[in-house]
Design an enzyme around this catalytic site. Structure first.
Site, PDB file in Angstrom:
ATOM      1  N   TYR A  49       0.787  -1.286   0.012  1.00  9.41           N
ATOM      2  CA  TYR A  49      -0.132  -0.054  -0.021  1.00  9.41           C
ATOM      3  C   TYR A  49       0.821   1.428  -0.140  1.00  9.41           C
ATOM      4  O   TYR A  49       1.878   1.542   0.774  1.00  9.41           O
ATOM      5  CB  TYR A  49      -0.932   0.115   1.318  1.00  9.41           C
ATOM      6  CG  TYR A  49      -1.846   1.267   1.102  1.00  9.41           C
ATOM      7  CD1 TYR A  49      -2.829   1.433   0.379  1.00  9.41           C
ATOM      8  CD2 TYR A  49      -1.332   2.358   1.912  1.00  9.41           C
ATOM      9  CE1 TYR A  49      -3.552   2.767   0.565  1.00  9.41           C
ATOM     10  CE2 TYR A  49      -2.139   3.459   2.283  1.00  9.41           C
ATOM     11  CZ  TYR A  49      -3.215   3.429   1.247  1.00  9.41           C
ATOM     12  OH  TYR A  49      -3.877   4.822   1.336  1.00  9.41           O
ATOM     13  N   HIS A  79      -4.433  16.096  -4.324  1.00 11.90           N
ATOM     14  CA  HIS A  79      -4.637  16.135  -2.628  1.00 11.90           C
ATOM     15  C   HIS A  79      -4.695  17.785  -2.134  1.00 11.90           C
ATOM     16  O   HIS A  79      -4.930  17.683  -1.130  1.00 11.90           O
ATOM     17  CB  HIS A  79      -4.166  15.220  -1.643  1.00 11.90           C
ATOM     18  CG  HIS A  79      -4.534  13.953  -1.703  1.00 11.90           C
ATOM     19  ND1 HIS A  79      -4.654  13.236  -2.902  1.00 11.90           N
ATOM     20  CD2 HIS A  79      -4.641  13.010  -0.693  1.00 11.90           C
ATOM     21  CE1 HIS A  79      -5.309  11.965  -2.642  1.00 11.90           C
ATOM     22  NE2 HIS A  79      -5.133  11.799  -1.411  1.00 11.90           N
ATOM     23  N   ASN A 191       0.469  12.061   5.098  1.00 10.32           N
ATOM     24  CA  ASN A 191      -0.240  11.126   5.818  1.00 10.32           C
ATOM     25  C   ASN A 191       0.196  11.427   7.263  1.00 10.32           C
ATOM     26  O   ASN A 191       1.384  10.865   7.632  1.00 10.32           O
ATOM     27  CB  ASN A 191      -0.158   9.681   5.680  1.00 10.32           C
ATOM     28  CG  ASN A 191      -1.164   8.737   5.676  1.00 10.32           C
ATOM     29  OD1 ASN A 191      -1.357   7.466   5.914  1.00 10.32           O
ATOM     30  ND2 ASN A 191      -2.527   9.410   5.851  1.00 10.32           N
ATOM     31  N   TYR A 276     -19.222  35.056  43.093  1.00  7.68           N
ATOM     32  CA  TYR A 276     -18.547  33.690  42.902  1.00  7.68           C
ATOM     33  C   TYR A 276     -17.237  34.198  41.724  1.00  7.68           C
ATOM     34  O   TYR A 276     -15.948  34.017  41.591  1.00  7.68           O
ATOM     35  CB  TYR A 276     -19.138  32.686  42.147  1.00  7.68           C
ATOM     36  CG  TYR A 276     -19.834  31.888  43.014  1.00  7.68           C
ATOM     37  CD1 TYR A 276     -20.065  32.233  44.573  1.00  7.68           C
ATOM     38  CD2 TYR A 276     -20.964  31.020  42.428  1.00  7.68           C
ATOM     39  CE1 TYR A 276     -20.940  31.265  44.990  1.00  7.68           C
ATOM     40  CE2 TYR A 276     -21.677  30.132  43.307  1.00  7.68           C
ATOM     41  CZ  TYR A 276     -21.875  30.516  44.613  1.00  7.68           C
ATOM     42  OH  TYR A 276     -22.599  29.669  45.470  1.00  7.68           O
ATOM     43  N   ARG A 279     -14.591  35.252  44.266  1.00  8.25           N
ATOM     44  CA  ARG A 279     -14.260  34.328  45.349  1.00  8.25           C
ATOM     45  C   ARG A 279     -13.890  33.131  44.794  1.00  8.25           C
ATOM     46  O   ARG A 279     -12.742  32.535  45.285  1.00  8.25           O
ATOM     47  CB  ARG A 279     -15.558  34.370  46.310  1.00  8.25           C
ATOM     48  CG  ARG A 279     -15.141  33.373  47.441  1.00  8.25           C
ATOM     49  CD  ARG A 279     -16.291  32.986  48.216  1.00  8.25           C
ATOM     50  NE  ARG A 279     -17.800  33.517  48.008  1.00  8.25           N
ATOM     51  CZ  ARG A 279     -18.707  32.947  48.118  1.00  8.25           C
ATOM     52  NH1 ARG A 279     -18.899  31.763  48.743  1.00  8.25           N
ATOM     53  NH2 ARG A 279     -19.797  33.534  47.994  1.00  8.25           N
ATOM     54  N   PHE A 323      -2.639   7.701  11.791  1.00  7.64           N
ATOM     55  CA  PHE A 323      -2.987   9.163  11.192  1.00  7.64           C
ATOM     56  C   PHE A 323      -4.274   9.552  11.672  1.00  7.64           C
ATOM     57  O   PHE A 323      -4.473  10.717  11.492  1.00  7.64           O
ATOM     58  CB  PHE A 323      -3.151   8.819   9.629  1.00  7.64           C
ATOM     59  CG  PHE A 323      -4.074   7.589   9.228  1.00  7.64           C
ATOM     60  CD1 PHE A 323      -5.569   7.692   9.461  1.00  7.64           C
ATOM     61  CD2 PHE A 323      -3.473   6.461   8.579  1.00  7.64           C
ATOM     62  CE1 PHE A 323      -6.234   6.657   9.188  1.00  7.64           C
ATOM     63  CE2 PHE A 323      -4.372   5.587   8.304  1.00  7.64           C
ATOM     64  CZ  PHE A 323      -5.620   5.655   8.502  1.00  7.64           C
ATOM     65  N   GLU A 408     -12.961   5.390   4.656  1.00  2.00           N
ATOM     66  CA  GLU A 408     -12.565   6.268   5.829  1.00  2.00           C
ATOM     67  C   GLU A 408     -13.911   6.672   6.479  1.00  2.00           C
ATOM     68  O   GLU A 408     -14.311   7.771   6.569  1.00  2.00           O
ATOM     69  CB  GLU A 408     -11.527   7.456   5.390  1.00  2.00           C
ATOM     70  CG  GLU A 408     -10.296   6.647   4.600  1.00  2.00           C
ATOM     71  CD  GLU A 408      -9.816   7.777   3.617  1.00  2.00           C
ATOM     72  OE1 GLU A 408     -10.218   8.616   3.681  1.00  2.00           O
ATOM     73  OE2 GLU A 408      -8.817   7.305   3.021  1.00  2.00           O
TER      74      GLU A 408
END
Length: 500
Positions: A49, A79, A191, A276, A279, A323, A408
């Site tokens: 791969y 990409h 990646n 508050y 404090r 990844f 994915e």
């Protein structure tokens, strides 16, 4: 600074973000063995791969040996699809450096030339133009890292003095050689989680300064409202045992020690307990500090991690899922809550200061209320920003949209989780700026009494850029000047604890 892959500290990451030192790598030995294994896989016939197959849903598609270099080039081109405003130079510097450190650990199968290209770009001040939107934080920060890689190859764009410029021309101007990719190297470069991690790290570093300033603002407000320092008694915090709370209470005690304002109302004060927002400052701010420190631990680990796929070990390549940026997403979501709460309690202190029934100061911090509106609408701005932060604080990590034709099918949304932190920090910096201006105005009404030495020093520094105005005036420029002081660290509490 010598880059030690796997051993970067938060202090070193701050230096990297600032870009004040050059980076060197002395031990290259880990790269050579993994690069040789990838070269052997590329020359062989077995499918591997990312080396001789397609990507994602196309992983079953075999690529011919004479097309392996084209495979990597096409990967980067296809990409590089980011949109939106560019990532800032500090974030890009963190991306370059952490990607170099990750690859240099020797589990990614890249040649020395790839890491050297990243270091050379960093050292020369080369800043790739990287659109900030377009990553879902799984399969790596593909689009942002592709834009980074495309620029290193001389095909993308660079950020030069805030403007987009052709990357090749900028590389040539700086005397840098465009990167040429071999088998797997494009995949190794894109990646990974370096974009989301860099965004979150830079936000964490910015929050460190903001947090220390918010402590100072809270102390100044407490004295302006003639509050009590009794709730900061160390015994109260010791019996609870929360470390951030203990540390911040100590800072408040130091900030307020010796205040003549406090001494003037120590006996016979009709207000039994403060609201508050005064404090409970150690409890709220201390919890935010602890949350930020947890985020720092996760993000520093991630900055040192190997997060691409597949990974190269002694005698094989193994596909996995490092990844997936879920650790970054959850850390960023936790940090978002801390940022929002720092702003939320600061907004409440502003609201308290302008309310004479609680602060015992003139209405809206103006001596002639009615003719003058004082800080009435400045508080509205703070409320608007605090409300916006609440929406931005919604966790990004609980969302997921499947991508790559359902290959994915669960993603982290870490990149947005980290990116939105910067808007929240900008909002909170303006809230704290408004509080500082309001608190200083409150102290003006208590003159000739003086606060403690640390608070008076902060008051004087603020007044250098933002003068006292008893009557209504154009307040927006003062807010911007004060916000610049907040973000620049000029008004930090002395001795404030750090997030890492």
């Amino acid at each position: 600074m010598q880059l030690q892959p796997g051993h970067l500290t938060l202090a070193q990451l701050r230096v990297i973000a600032d870009g004040t030192e050059t980076l060197t790598l002395t031990d290259w030995s880990a790269l050579d063995a993994s690069a040789a294994l990838v070269a052997a896989a590329a020359a062989g016939d077995a499918p591997v791969y990312g080396v001789n197959t397609g990507f994602g849903k196309l992983a079953s598609t075999r690529i011919a040996k004479d097309q392996l270099a084209a495979l990597q080039l096409n990967l980067i081109r296809s990409h590089s699809v980011g949109v939106g405003a560019p990532m800032s130079p500090p974030v890009v510097r963190l991306m370059l450096a952490t990607k170099a450190a990750s690859l240099a650990r020797g589990y990614s199968g890249v040649r020395r030339e790839v890491v050297q290209s990243l270091l050379d770009a960093f050292n020369a001040g080369f800043v790739p133009y990287i659109p900030a939107q377009g990553s879902v934080g799984a399969s790596g920060d593909l689009a942002p890292l592709s834009h980074m890689t495309l620029a290193l190859m001389g095909e993308g764009e660079a950020l030069v003095d805030g403007q987009r410029r052709p990357a090749l021309a900028e590389l040539q101007r700086l005397g840098l050689k465009p990167l040429t990719l071999a088998a797997k190297e494009g995949l190794a470069l894109i990646n990974g989680t370096q974009a989301s991690t860099a965004l979150a790290l830079h936000a964490l570093l910015r929050f460190d300064t903001l947090f220390a300033t918010a402590l100072a603002a809270g102390a100044m407000t407490l004295d302006a409202a003639r509050g009590s320092d009794g709730p900061f008694d160390p015994r109260i915090h010791a019996v609870r045992g929360q470390p951030g709370q203990i540390e911040t209470a100590a800072v408040y005690r130091e900030l307020l020690a010796g205040s003549a304002i406090r001494q003037s109302h120590k006996e016979g004060d009709e207000r039994v307990q403060d609201p508050y927002c005064l404090r409970c400052q150690p409890q709220v701010m201390g919890a935010c500090l602890d949350q930020a420190r947890h985020a720092a631990e996760v993000l520093v680990r991630e900055a040192n991690a190997v997060t691409d796929n597949p990974l190269v070990f002694d005698d094989c390549m193994v596909s996995g899922g490092n990844f997936h940026a879920e650790p970054v997403a959850l850390a960023a979501d936790g940090l978002a809550l801390a940022i929002a709460e720092v702003g939320a309690i600061a907004e409440r202190r502003i609201a308290m200061l302008i309310d004479p029934g609680i602060s015992r100061l003139p209405p809206f911090l103006t001596a002639d209320a009615g003719l003058h509106s004082g800080f009435m609408i400045a508080h509205v701005t703070a409320a608007a920003l605090a409300s916006e932060n609440k929406s931005l604080a919604h966790p990004a990590s609980v969302d997921s949209l499947p991508t790559s034709a359902n290959q994915e099918d669960h993603v982290s949304m870490a990149t947005f989780a980290a990116r939105r932190l910067h808007a929240m920090i900008d909002n909170t910096a303006h809230i704290v700026a408004i509080e500082l201006l309001a608190a200083a105005q409150g102290i003006d009404f208590l003159r000739p009494l003086r606060s403690s030495a640390p608070v008076e020093a902060l008051y004087e520094r603020l007044r250098q850029d933002c003068a006292s105005h008893p009557a209504d005036h154009y307040l927006a420029p003062d807010i911007e000047r004060a916000a610049a002081l907040v973000q620049g660290g000029a008004l930090q509490a002395p001795g404030a604890p750090h997030v890492g």
